[in-house]
Scaffold this motif. Structure first.
Motif, PDB file in Angstrom:
ATOM      1  N   THR A 277     -19.700  52.905  91.135  1.00  0.00           N
ATOM      2  CA  THR A 277     -19.327  54.693  91.152  1.00  0.00           C
ATOM      3  C   THR A 277     -18.698  54.738  90.681  1.00  0.00           C
ATOM      4  O   THR A 277     -18.571  55.621  89.966  1.00  0.00           O
ATOM      5  CB  THR A 277     -20.253  54.966  92.246  1.00  0.00           C
ATOM      6  N   LEU A 278     -16.972  54.961  91.159  1.00  0.00           N
ATOM      7  CA  LEU A 278     -15.729  54.691  90.933  1.00  0.00           C
ATOM      8  C   LEU A 278     -15.454  54.762  89.481  1.00  0.00           C
ATOM      9  O   LEU A 278     -15.131  55.781  89.246  1.00  0.00           O
ATOM     10  CB  LEU A 278     -14.826  54.483  91.876  1.00  0.00           C
ATOM     11  N   LYS A 279     -16.014  53.538  88.653  1.00  0.00           N
ATOM     12  CA  LYS A 279     -15.685  53.369  87.812  1.00  0.00           C
ATOM     13  C   LYS A 279     -16.489  54.455  86.871  1.00  0.00           C
ATOM     14  O   LYS A 279     -16.085  55.227  85.291  1.00  0.00           O
ATOM     15  CB  LYS A 279     -16.443  51.500  87.093  1.00  0.00           C
ATOM     16  N   ASP A 280     -17.749  54.653  87.061  1.00  0.00           N
ATOM     17  CA  ASP A 280     -18.688  55.294  86.013  1.00  0.00           C
ATOM     18  C   ASP A 280     -17.872  56.781  86.501  1.00  0.00           C
ATOM     19  O   ASP A 280     -17.826  58.123  85.991  1.00  0.00           O
ATOM     20  CB  ASP A 280     -20.112  56.030  87.049  1.00  0.00           C
ATOM     21  N   GLN A 281     -17.050  57.295  87.482  1.00  0.00           N
ATOM     22  CA  GLN A 281     -16.379  58.620  87.470  1.00  0.00           C
ATOM     23  C   GLN A 281     -15.255  59.127  87.273  1.00  0.00           C
ATOM     24  O   GLN A 281     -14.723  59.977  87.234  1.00  0.00           O
ATOM     25  CB  GLN A 281     -15.980  58.852  88.870  1.00  0.00           C
ATOM     26  N   GLY A 282     -14.537  57.466  86.541  1.00  0.00           N
ATOM     27  CA  GLY A 282     -13.268  57.211  85.827  1.00  0.00           C
ATOM     28  C   GLY A 282     -12.707  57.335  86.712  1.00  0.00           C
ATOM     29  O   GLY A 282     -11.001  56.892  86.171  1.00  0.00           O
ATOM     30  N   VAL A 283     -12.583  56.466  87.878  1.00  0.00           N
ATOM     31  CA  VAL A 283     -11.420  56.256  88.447  1.00  0.00           C
ATOM     32  C   VAL A 283     -11.179  54.549  87.994  1.00  0.00           C
ATOM     33  O   VAL A 283     -11.455  53.878  88.733  1.00  0.00           O
ATOM     34  CB  VAL A 283     -11.958  56.423  89.812  1.00  0.00           C
ATOM     35  N   GLU A 284     -10.433  54.641  87.359  1.00  0.00           N
ATOM     36  CA  GLU A 284     -10.259  53.085  86.524  1.00  0.00           C
ATOM     37  C   GLU A 284      -9.514  52.161  87.608  1.00  0.00           C
ATOM     38  O   GLU A 284      -8.790  50.985  87.335  1.00  0.00           O
ATOM     39  CB  GLU A 284      -9.871  52.823  84.739  1.00  0.00           C
ATOM     40  N   THR A 285      -8.307  52.987  87.961  1.00  0.00           N
ATOM     41  CA  THR A 285      -7.320  52.192  88.857  1.00  0.00           C
ATOM     42  C   THR A 285      -8.591  51.589  90.202  1.00  0.00           C
ATOM     43  O   THR A 285      -7.457  50.694  90.837  1.00  0.00           O
ATOM     44  CB  THR A 285      -6.543  52.741  90.380  1.00  0.00           C
ATOM     45  N   ALA A 286      -8.789  51.643  90.216  1.00  0.00           N
ATOM     46  CA  ALA A 286     -10.153  51.311  91.066  1.00  0.00           C
ATOM     47  C   ALA A 286     -10.781  49.961  91.328  1.00  0.00           C
ATOM     48  O   ALA A 286     -10.796  49.103  89.978  1.00  0.00           O
ATOM     49  CB  ALA A 286     -11.763  51.944  91.940  1.00  0.00           C
ATOM     50  N   ARG A 287     -10.436  48.875  92.180  1.00  0.00           N
ATOM     51  CA  ARG A 287     -10.907  47.520  91.812  1.00  0.00           C
ATOM     52  C   ARG A 287     -10.829  46.785  93.738  1.00  0.00           C
ATOM     53  O   ARG A 287     -10.433  47.077  94.534  1.00  0.00           O
ATOM     54  CB  ARG A 287      -9.512  46.712  91.358  1.00  0.00           C
ATOM     55  N   LEU A 288     -11.508  45.992  93.514  1.00  0.00           N
ATOM     56  CA  LEU A 288     -12.141  45.626  95.092  1.00  0.00           C
ATOM     57  C   LEU A 288     -10.950  44.002  94.632  1.00  0.00           C
ATOM     58  O   LEU A 288     -10.638  43.550  93.982  1.00  0.00           O
ATOM     59  CB  LEU A 288     -12.805  44.262  94.618  1.00  0.00           C
ATOM     60  N   TYR A 289     -10.392  43.754  96.716  1.00  0.00           N
ATOM     61  CA  TYR A 289      -9.083  43.096  96.827  1.00  0.00           C
ATOM     62  C   TYR A 289      -9.955  41.993  97.474  1.00  0.00           C
ATOM     63  O   TYR A 289     -10.100  42.575  98.700  1.00  0.00           O
ATOM     64  CB  TYR A 289      -8.519  43.896  96.991  1.00  0.00           C
ATOM     65  N   GLY A 290     -10.070  41.433  97.784  1.00  0.00           N
ATOM     66  CA  GLY A 290     -10.571  39.847  98.402  1.00  0.00           C
ATOM     67  C   GLY A 290     -11.998  40.133  98.153  1.00  0.00           C
ATOM     68  O   GLY A 290     -12.491  39.273  98.951  1.00  0.00           O
ATOM     69  N   PHE A 303     -12.168  42.447 102.768  1.00  0.00           N
ATOM     70  CA  PHE A 303     -11.754  42.405 102.228  1.00  0.00           C
ATOM     71  C   PHE A 303     -11.552  44.230 101.462  1.00  0.00           C
ATOM     72  O   PHE A 303     -12.302  45.203 102.388  1.00  0.00           O
ATOM     73  CB  PHE A 303     -12.777  41.842 101.113  1.00  0.00           C
ATOM     74  N   PHE A 304     -11.280  44.444 100.160  1.00  0.00           N
ATOM     75  CA  PHE A 304     -10.757  45.933  99.978  1.00  0.00           C
ATOM     76  C   PHE A 304     -11.115  46.133  98.776  1.00  0.00           C
ATOM     77  O   PHE A 304     -11.482  45.684  98.014  1.00  0.00           O
ATOM     78  CB  PHE A 304      -9.153  45.996 100.391  1.00  0.00           C
ATOM     79  N   LEU A 305     -11.564  47.994  98.739  1.00  0.00           N
ATOM     80  CA  LEU A 305     -11.453  48.261  97.653  1.00  0.00           C
ATOM     81  C   LEU A 305     -10.355  49.390  97.149  1.00  0.00           C
ATOM     82  O   LEU A 305      -9.344  49.969  98.707  1.00  0.00           O
ATOM     83  CB  LEU A 305     -12.492  49.335  97.712  1.00  0.00           C
ATOM     84  N   LEU A 306      -9.635  48.832  96.364  1.00  0.00           N
ATOM     85  CA  LEU A 306      -8.353  49.431  96.123  1.00  0.00           C
ATOM     86  C   LEU A 306      -8.103  50.213  95.020  1.00  0.00           C
ATOM     87  O   LEU A 306      -8.892  50.711  94.422  1.00  0.00           O
ATOM     88  CB  LEU A 306      -7.055  48.622  96.036  1.00  0.00           C
ATOM     89  N   LEU A 307      -6.396  51.162  94.882  1.00  0.00           N
ATOM     90  CA  LEU A 307      -7.030  52.225  93.846  1.00  0.00           C
ATOM     91  C   LEU A 307      -5.777  51.715  93.065  1.00  0.00           C
ATOM     92  O   LEU A 307      -5.177  52.273  92.073  1.00  0.00           O
ATOM     93  CB  LEU A 307      -6.688  53.971  94.753  1.00  0.00           C
ATOM     94  N   ASP A 308      -4.710  50.697  93.355  1.00  0.00           N
ATOM     95  CA  ASP A 308      -3.915  50.249  92.881  1.00  0.00           C
ATOM     96  C   ASP A 308      -3.449  48.859  92.663  1.00  0.00           C
ATOM     97  O   ASP A 308      -4.307  48.454  93.751  1.00  0.00           O
ATOM     98  CB  ASP A 308      -2.581  51.311  93.177  1.00  0.00           C
ATOM     99  N   GLU A 309      -2.402  48.333  92.200  1.00  0.00           N
ATOM    100  CA  GLU A 309      -2.167  46.607  92.296  1.00  0.00           C
ATOM    101  C   GLU A 309      -2.264  46.506  93.841  1.00  0.00           C
ATOM    102  O   GLU A 309      -1.471  47.311  94.895  1.00  0.00           O
ATOM    103  CB  GLU A 309      -1.315  46.653  91.903  1.00  0.00           C
ATOM    104  N   PRO A 310      -2.981  45.096  94.241  1.00  0.00           N
ATOM    105  CA  PRO A 310      -2.467  45.139  96.158  1.00  0.00           C
ATOM    106  C   PRO A 310      -0.889  44.982  96.268  1.00  0.00           C
ATOM    107  O   PRO A 310      -0.772  45.732  97.410  1.00  0.00           O
ATOM    108  CB  PRO A 310      -3.046  43.773  95.583  1.00  0.00           C
ATOM    109  N   GLU A 311      -0.143  44.585  95.501  1.00  0.00           N
ATOM    110  CA  GLU A 311       1.410  44.975  96.058  1.00  0.00           C
ATOM    111  C   GLU A 311       2.283  45.892  96.313  1.00  0.00           C
ATOM    112  O   GLU A 311       2.886  46.320  97.293  1.00  0.00           O
ATOM    113  CB  GLU A 311       2.436  43.798  95.262  1.00  0.00           C
ATOM    114  N   VAL A 312       1.447  46.598  95.779  1.00  0.00           N
ATOM    115  CA  VAL A 312       1.777  47.934  96.027  1.00  0.00           C
ATOM    116  C   VAL A 312       1.260  49.009  97.434  1.00  0.00           C
ATOM    117  O   VAL A 312       1.967  49.770  98.511  1.00  0.00           O
ATOM    118  CB  VAL A 312       1.165  49.440  95.138  1.00  0.00           C
TER     119      VAL A 312
END
Lengths: 355, 345
Positions: A277-290, A303-312
């Motif tokens: 859903t988020l990708k469809d809405q254009g939130v391209e920085t979203a990613r699942l972690y873990g 596990f997590f849905l993050l909006l930036d790199e994990p190390e941030v």
């Protein structure tokens, strides 16, 4: 002897059942529970809807009667971290939920960054992002700004401040990952850390002898020792509540369903859908972690849905359970031990006998 | 793929962040070897959460743990030397080796217990046997070793029951090798970057370092006429220690860096100087009493400094998020390049 050899891929290095590393479909059964064990449970923390209210932290402290500490883990001290709205600072013996808070900016209109101290830009002095100095790419970038403005509706963490700068707040409630291959559990010499019937990882306080080996073995820096107590503590995923059929305190308290608790497979499906859903809405920085079972710890129970790199967010980008490399290390230790005996034999045999 | 600001990364950076998370200024000039690799990491960039460490540094007590590492290695090596000495005509060397091994074993147990947050619960160590836990395996090595080594030393003091004493000596020697090397695995089997990366080398470093110290101390405590095996053993250990330590310090790119910098760098430079000098003294004048004592002391000091230096380097690598994030980033990038088509991250 057979039971020893089959139980110790750590010595043999033969690990066909992925007991040390790799995907493990039924971690609870691997830990020795019989067929009828409950399904593996977990947390899905969707940081895109986290509002940073810290209700989870409070609920956790209340339920588990965790002592107060400051952002460096010093007990019974009130202290502001001085770095952001985050005064919890880190996960530790006394903080089993930690809401990370990051204020980020980006320049959206100006051709060059307005303040250009060296290294200020995350891209830095490496190959600089084309958006800044390449005219075509800049046009593209500006086009996507309009897009991004439209998107800010869907992304509650994004806002505008003035025409040239966009500000967003990243908030993420961090917690013990309850890894499939948990470094802390692997290295615990007393068996104080154990896998529960729910597939979570818990410390038995009456067995822990305070050796502290689990502390540096966690690739996420979660578990820690309570100094005046000597034992280690971490999130239990409210084991006591689970056994009574209740949700963990943090998930119960979360007002935005950023923290979702449930059967892990269900949460994974939900997370995949949310990401789509988020990708469809254009939130391209979203990613699942873990989420990935092929990662270095066999996937996380939390596990997590993050909006930036994990190390941030203070998470390691590619954690690997330390035990993966243990067979090679044992082999080296064995060879080195033989080396010592060999050298001693050589030294004695080559020396002339006295008298 | 467009490089616009809505793509991953998106141009977001932390507001009010520190001027740079590149550590260009922090690096030191002195004491660097293997320039090629170290120089490559000068420009690394990485992101962290307000500069906080990703992993938790070990909470072990200092200097108890470093001394434990030292005594374990040195007394283990001495016990092996002593056991072999039992079967050659070197009564005084054998006795010195076993007295030191017994004392060192007692010290190891004491230090390990002191290091626990709850010393009264040491026995929980023997509750289970876990091959995945070097500390569990180590407890099962240390316990029989210390019991046998102390018994052997005691029989030397009593001067009775030579057969029983020899049995004790051989028994302790069986556990002595693993005792000297498992400590390398103990440190390396953690998420501490500079230790973990050197996981197959640290056992050799610690084992050889134990040889240098155990051989050196036995040599110093024995009459020179009997101490020839101790001298050879110690010098061999010193050479292997230097060689493997060189690999640890230079083979691992950015995570080798902490071995050169700050307190760890200073300790390890001192360690190298002591070990090399000790070996040289032993070879040159080890056949004289004063030379043996000086050489043995230098070798023991070098071995102890190596433990302190390695420990300190690991602590430094755990405290700085750079050493956790950068190698993992590189690993991810490498994997992405390997099969760019399948990775969607």
């Amino acid at each position: 002897m057979t039971s020893i050899s089959s139980a110790s891929p750590a010595f043999t290095g033969k690990d066909p059942k992925n007991r040390l590393f790799g995907p493990l479909p039924d971690v609870t059964a691997e830990a020795g529970y019989d067929e009828g064990h409950p399904k593996r449970v977990g947390f899905f923390t969707d940081t895109s809807v986290c509002i940073g209210c810290k209700a989870c932290e409070v609920a956790c402290k209340e339920w588990n009667t965790l002592p107060m500490d400051d952002s460096h883990g010093t007990r019974d001290v009130i202290g502001l971290s001085g770095m952001s709205y985050d005064n919890t600072g880190q996960l530790g013996a006394n903080s089993w939920r930690h809401v990370a808070f990051i204020e980020q900016v980006r320049t959206v209109d100006l051709p060059m960054p307005t303040f250009g101290r060296p290294g200020d830009d995350r891209q830095g002095n490496g190959p600089s992002p084309a958006a800044h100095d390449h005219p075509d790419a800049q046009a593209l970038g500006q086009a996507s700004v309009l897009n991004a403005e439209a998107l800010s509706e869907f992304d509650p963490q994004t806002g505008q401040s003035g025409s040239d700068k966009q500000v967003r707040w990243l908030m993420s409630s961090d917690v013990c990952k309850h890894c499939t291959h948990a470094g802390c559990l692997d290295v615990c010499p007393t068996g104080a850390l154990f896998r529960t019937e729910f597939g979570t990882v818990v410390v038995q306080g009456d067995i822990c002898n305070g050796c502290g080996y689990c502390v540096p073995s966690c690739p996420y820096g979660v578990i820690n020792r309570r100094e005046d107590d000597g034992r280690v503590f971490k999130c239990t995923m409210c084991y006591d509540r689970l056994t009574d059929g209740l949700m963990p305190a943090c998930a119960t308290a979360c007002p935005t369903q950023s923290i979702q608790f449930g059967d892990l497979d269900e949460l994974q499906a939900r997370a995949d859908a949310r990401l789509a859903t988020l990708k469809d809405q254009g939130v391209e920085t979203a990613r699942l972690y873990g989420r990935d079972e092929d990662d270095g710890v066999g996937g996380n129970g939390a596990f997590f849905l993050l909006l930036d790199e994990p190390e941030v967010y203070g998470l390691p980008p590619d954690p690997i359970v330390t035990t993966r490399d243990l067979p090679a290390m044992w082999k080296a230790a064995g060879k080195a031990a033989v080396m010592i005996v060999g050298a001693a034999l050589g030294a004695v045999l080559s020396s002339r006998r006295p008298r | 793929m467009t490089e616009g600001i809505a793509t991953p990364g998106g141009g977001w950076r932390r507001a009010d962040g520190p001027p740079a998370e590149t550590r260009g200024k922090k690096r030191r000039k002195g004491g660097r070897r293997g320039r090629g690799e170290v120089a490559m990491v000068d420009d690394v960039e990485f992101t962290s959460y307000y500069g906080r460490p990703v992993i938790k540094p070990p909470v072990w007590k200092s200097p108890e743990v470093q001394l434990y590492l030292f005594f374990g290695g040195a007394s283990g090596a001495a016990a092996i030397l002593g056991a072999l000495g039992e079967f050659t005509r070197r009564p005084v060397m054998t006795r010195s080796a076993h007295l030191f091994a017994g004392g060192g074993a007692l010290a190891s147990v004491g230090l390990l217990i002191v290091d626990l947050g709850r010393p009264e619960r040491f026995l929980h160590m023997l509750r289970v046997f876990k091959p995945t836990s070097p500390l569990s395996v180590g407890s099962y090595i240390l316990s029989p070793f210390s019991a046998l080594a102390v018994a052997t030393a005691g029989l030397h003091v009593l001067g009775r029951w030579p057969v029983l004493r020899r049995l004790g000596a051989v028994g302790s020697a069986v556990f002595a090798g693993p005792l000297a090397t498992y400590t390398g695995v103990l440190l390396a089997n953690t998420a501490v970057p500079s230790w973990h990366a050197a996981g197959t080398q640290l056992p050799y470093v610690f084992g050889a370092s134990g040889m240098a110290a155990g051989g050196g101390i036995t040599m110093a405590l024995s009459p020179v006429a009997e101490a020839a095996p101790a001298r050879r053993f110690a010098v061999t250990g010193a050479v292997i220690e230097l060689a493997y330590m060189h690999k640890v310090e230079n083979d691992h790119g950015i995570v080798s860096e902490p071995y050169h910098e700050g307190k760890a760098g200073a300790l390890l430079r001192a360690a190298k100087a002591c070990t090399a000098a000790g070996a040289a003294v032993t070879v040159a004048v080890g056949r004289r009493r004063a030379g043996a004592v000086l050489g043995g002391a230098l070798l023991a000091a070098g071995s102890a400094l190596t433990r302190f230096g390695v420990y300190e380097a690991g602590m430094a690598s755990a405290r700085d998020p750079k050493y956790t994030v950068v190698p993992q980033r590189e690993r991810l990038e490498a994997r992405k390049n390997e099969h760019a088509s399948t990775i969607t991250r």
